[in-house]
Scaffold this motif. Structure first.
Motif, short mmCIF file in Angstrom:
data_model
loop_
_atom_site.label_atom_id
_atom_site.label_comp_id
_atom_site.label_asym_id
_atom_site.label_seq_id
_atom_site.Cartn_x
_atom_site.Cartn_y
_atom_site.Cartn_z
N LEU A 46 34.63 43.83 51.82
CA LEU A 46 35.80 44.21 52.04
C LEU A 46 36.91 43.38 51.77
CD1 LEU A 46 37.78 46.50 53.26
CD2 LEU A 46 37.39 45.44 55.53
N MET A 47 36.88 42.09 52.54
CA MET A 47 37.83 41.06 52.54
C MET A 47 37.98 40.41 51.25
SD MET A 47 38.94 41.46 55.54
CE MET A 47 40.23 40.16 55.98
N GLN A 48 37.09 40.13 50.44
CA GLN A 48 36.96 39.82 49.20
C GLN A 48 37.55 40.56 48.16
OE1 GLN A 48 32.71 39.13 48.79
NE2 GLN A 48 32.69 37.21 49.27
N ARG A 49 37.45 41.95 48.46
CA ARG A 49 38.36 42.87 47.45
C ARG A 49 39.71 42.75 47.73
NH1 ARG A 49 34.66 48.46 46.43
NH2 ARG A 49 32.85 47.28 45.80
N ALA A 50 40.24 42.68 48.93
CA ALA A 50 41.48 42.54 49.06
C ALA A 50 42.15 41.22 48.51
CB ALA A 50 41.96 42.38 50.86
N ARG A 51 41.41 40.09 48.51
CA ARG A 51 41.82 38.88 47.96
C ARG A 51 41.95 39.13 46.64
NH1 ARG A 51 42.64 33.38 48.81
NH2 ARG A 51 43.51 32.96 46.44
N ALA A 52 40.87 39.81 45.96
CA ALA A 52 40.74 40.05 44.51
C ALA A 52 42.09 40.84 43.88
CB ALA A 52 39.58 40.60 44.27
N ALA A 54 45.07 40.90 45.59
CA ALA A 54 46.11 39.88 45.71
C ALA A 54 46.09 38.90 44.47
CB ALA A 54 46.02 39.14 46.74
N ASP A 55 44.95 38.60 44.05
CA ASP A 55 44.81 37.63 42.74
C ASP A 55 45.33 38.25 41.60
OD1 ASP A 55 43.86 35.61 44.43
OD2 ASP A 55 41.80 35.62 43.85
N ALA A 56 45.14 39.61 41.38
CA ALA A 56 45.25 40.28 40.38
C ALA A 56 46.94 40.56 40.26
CB ALA A 56 44.47 41.61 39.98
N LEU A 57 47.44 40.87 41.57
CA LEU A 57 48.83 40.84 41.23
C LEU A 57 49.40 39.84 41.01
CD1 LEU A 57 49.22 42.98 45.17
CD2 LEU A 57 49.93 43.83 42.85
N ARG A 58 48.92 38.56 41.40
CA ARG A 58 49.58 37.43 41.14
C ARG A 58 49.70 37.16 39.46
NH1 ARG A 58 53.46 33.93 41.65
NH2 ARG A 58 52.91 31.39 41.28
N GLN A 59 48.61 37.69 38.90
CA GLN A 59 48.58 37.55 37.36
C GLN A 59 49.50 38.56 36.77
OE1 GLN A 59 44.20 37.52 36.09
NE2 GLN A 59 44.75 38.31 34.23
N HIS A 60 49.60 39.70 37.14
CA HIS A 60 50.38 40.75 36.54
C HIS A 60 51.70 40.98 36.72
CE1 HIS A 60 46.02 41.91 35.63
NE2 HIS A 60 46.58 42.29 34.69
N LEU A 61 52.28 40.13 37.93
CA LEU A 61 53.63 40.08 38.35
C LEU A 61 54.26 38.85 37.79
CD1 LEU A 61 53.25 41.07 42.30
CD2 LEU A 61 54.71 42.50 40.68
N PRO A 62 55.62 39.00 37.86
CA PRO A 62 56.41 37.74 37.46
C PRO A 62 55.83 36.27 38.15
CG PRO A 62 57.81 39.45 37.77
CD PRO A 62 56.62 40.04 38.24
N GLN A 63 55.63 35.26 37.27
CA GLN A 63 55.06 33.97 37.78
C GLN A 63 56.11 33.29 38.75
OE1 GLN A 63 51.58 33.32 37.43
NE2 GLN A 63 51.99 35.26 37.30
N ASP A 64 57.45 33.65 38.95
CA ASP A 64 58.37 33.19 39.71
C ASP A 64 57.54 33.69 41.05
OD1 ASP A 64 60.89 31.58 40.55
OD2 ASP A 64 61.30 33.81 40.92
N MET A 88 41.40 52.60 59.25
CA MET A 88 41.31 51.83 57.78
C MET A 88 42.50 52.05 56.88
SD MET A 88 38.55 50.24 57.52
CE MET A 88 38.38 49.72 55.90
N GLY A 89 43.60 52.86 57.32
CA GLY A 89 44.64 53.42 56.24
C GLY A 89 45.71 51.97 56.08
N GLY A 90 45.84 51.18 56.96
CA GLY A 90 46.86 49.95 56.77
C GLY A 90 46.13 49.09 55.96
N PHE A 91 44.92 48.96 55.53
CA PHE A 91 44.15 48.01 54.85
C PHE A 91 44.77 47.97 53.37
CE2 PHE A 91 41.16 47.33 58.12
CZ PHE A 91 40.83 45.92 57.94
N ARG A 92 45.51 49.10 52.98
CA ARG A 92 45.84 49.09 51.77
C ARG A 92 47.05 48.02 51.50
NH1 ARG A 92 48.26 53.41 54.21
NH2 ARG A 92 50.61 53.81 53.98
N HIS A 93 47.58 47.72 52.38
CA HIS A 93 48.67 46.65 52.58
C HIS A 93 48.23 45.14 52.54
CE1 HIS A 93 51.30 49.82 52.89
NE2 HIS A 93 51.15 50.37 54.12
N LEU A 94 46.87 45.02 52.95
CA LEU A 94 46.25 43.72 53.18
C LEU A 94 46.32 42.79 51.82
CD1 LEU A 94 45.01 41.70 55.08
CD2 LEU A 94 42.75 42.67 54.38
N PRO A 95 46.25 43.30 50.61
CA PRO A 95 46.30 42.70 49.49
C PRO A 95 47.88 42.05 49.30
CG PRO A 95 45.14 44.56 48.96
CD PRO A 95 45.74 44.59 50.47
#
Length: 370
Positions: A46-52, A54-64, A88-95
């Motif tokens: 679960l927690m690894q998925r949230a971090r993954a 987040a990492d994907a957001l970093r890759q696909h959002l502006p780098q600034d 569990m609903g709020g977990f969608r914001h954890l990333p």
């Protein structure tokens, strides 16, 4: 259970995150983001998925980073589940929070302000810990300023984010060694108007008590003497681990006398043998032999067989009866032996022990079969 939890981050949740980010930033490559995330999720917890994510957001959002952070904050606009800490609903914001904790440490002021806003949607208790480690003085000054914030979730973060042993969170060794900065912060939150804040204060005290029981006893003794409205629950729940350990000071603060004369009249475990998946059953009769009414805290400890062949106790709450002189009470309990993620069962003899005001009054054994 662990598999069920991690499946929260499924295709629908990932698509929902992509949709909200796209609404805030039309140039966001939503399809590439979804494909990237769904390719890496299957083996992760679960927690690894949230971090993954987040990492994907970093890759696909502006780098600034400031620009990317503004997009994520804007993606929360209109959310109808603000302040979610249950379920569990709020977990969608954890990333999004993980994004700040992982990539915002070089922008501490900006990132802390973002966590303050994001925690209204889902608690930032995991990610603020990285700022405590890297930017201690700034973070603690900021947190102290948040203790009178109008939003209850921000005030709760001031306590929950500082818990030394927060489950699933980075362990804060500096507060394990010296809890005084945490106690100073929760001092002003102990009688907060919102029960979630008070519950966090109690959980924080319970954390601190595992390493610094004297500090918690001193603090709760003073709180109890001051008799401020709303403090009683924080004291009671904050002392729960010490009560389970039979700490006489904690028991006394809650009105339990370890010297209360109690006799076990009858104790029996229903069966000599159980299998994993069964329900362990037992009953106990207690008589109060004192001359004054006594408040009793009755717990039971199961001494589980461990991998090395020894026994390790886990204490559970049974009842809190009030008995007058000569009065008796019979208590019954069933305890599930179903497989759970937090316990591995081993075959062999196990023990059940009955504790009254921290004192052992009866025990018996059963054999567990795999």
């Amino acid at each position: 259970m662990a598999d069920a939890l991690k499946e929260f981050y499924n295709a629908a949740v990932v698509a929902g995150i992509a949709q909200r980010v796209s609404a805030a930033h039309p140039a966001f490559p939503a399809d590439h983001f979804r494909k990237h995330v769904m390719a890496v999720l299957p083996p992760l917890s679960l927690m690894q998925r949230a971090r993954a994510i987040a990492d994907a957001l970093r890759q696909h959002l502006p780098q600034d980073y400031p620009a990317a952070l503004e997009i994520l904050l804007n993606s929360l606009a209109g959310d109808d589940h603000t302040g979610g800490i249950d379920g569990m609903g709020g977990f969608r914001h954890l990333p999004l929070l993980n994004f700040v904790g992982a990539y915002g440490l070089d922008h501490p002021g900006l990132s802390l302000n973002a966590l303050r806003e994001m925690t209204k949607h889902f608690s930032a208790e995991f990610d603020i810990r990285y700022f405590i480690e890297r930017h201690y003085d700034l973070t603690m000054t900021t947190v102290r300023g948040w203790t009178d914030d109008p939003h209850w979730a921000v005030r709760r973060l001031c306590s929950e984010g500082l818990r030394p042993r927060l489950p699933w969170g980075l362990r804060l060794k500096r507060f394990i060694a010296d809890p005084r900065p945490v106690l100073e912060v929760i001092e002003s939150l102990r009688a907060d108007a919102h029960d979630s804040v008070r519950r966090s204060v109690a959980n924080n005290l319970n954390d601190i008590a595992k390493d610094n029981p004297d500090a918690v006893i001193t603090t709760t003794r003073r709180w109890q003497a001051e008799d401020r409205d709303g403090t009683a629950d924080a004291v009671r729940h904050g002392l729960r681990s010490l009560v389970k350990k039979g700490d006489r000071r904690a028991l006394a603060l809650l009105g339990f006398d370890h010297r209360a004369p109690v006799t076990a009249l009858d104790f029996a475990i229903a069966k000599a043998r159980y299998r994993v998946g069964d329900r362990l059953s037992f009953h106990i009769g207690l008589r109060h032999d004192g001359k004054k009414p006594a408040k009793l805290s009755v717990d039971y400890a199961i001494h589980w067989r461990n991998a090395r062949g020894g026994l390790q106790a886990k204490v559970f709450k049974l009842a809190k009866p009030m008995l007058g002189p000569g009065e008796t009470v019979t208590l019954e309990k069933t305890h599930s032996l179903k497989p759970i993620t937090t316990r591995r069962y081993y075959a062999g003899e196990h023990k059940v022990e009955i504790l009254v005001n921290g004192q052992s009054v009866a025990e018996g054994t059963f054999r567990l079969l795999l």
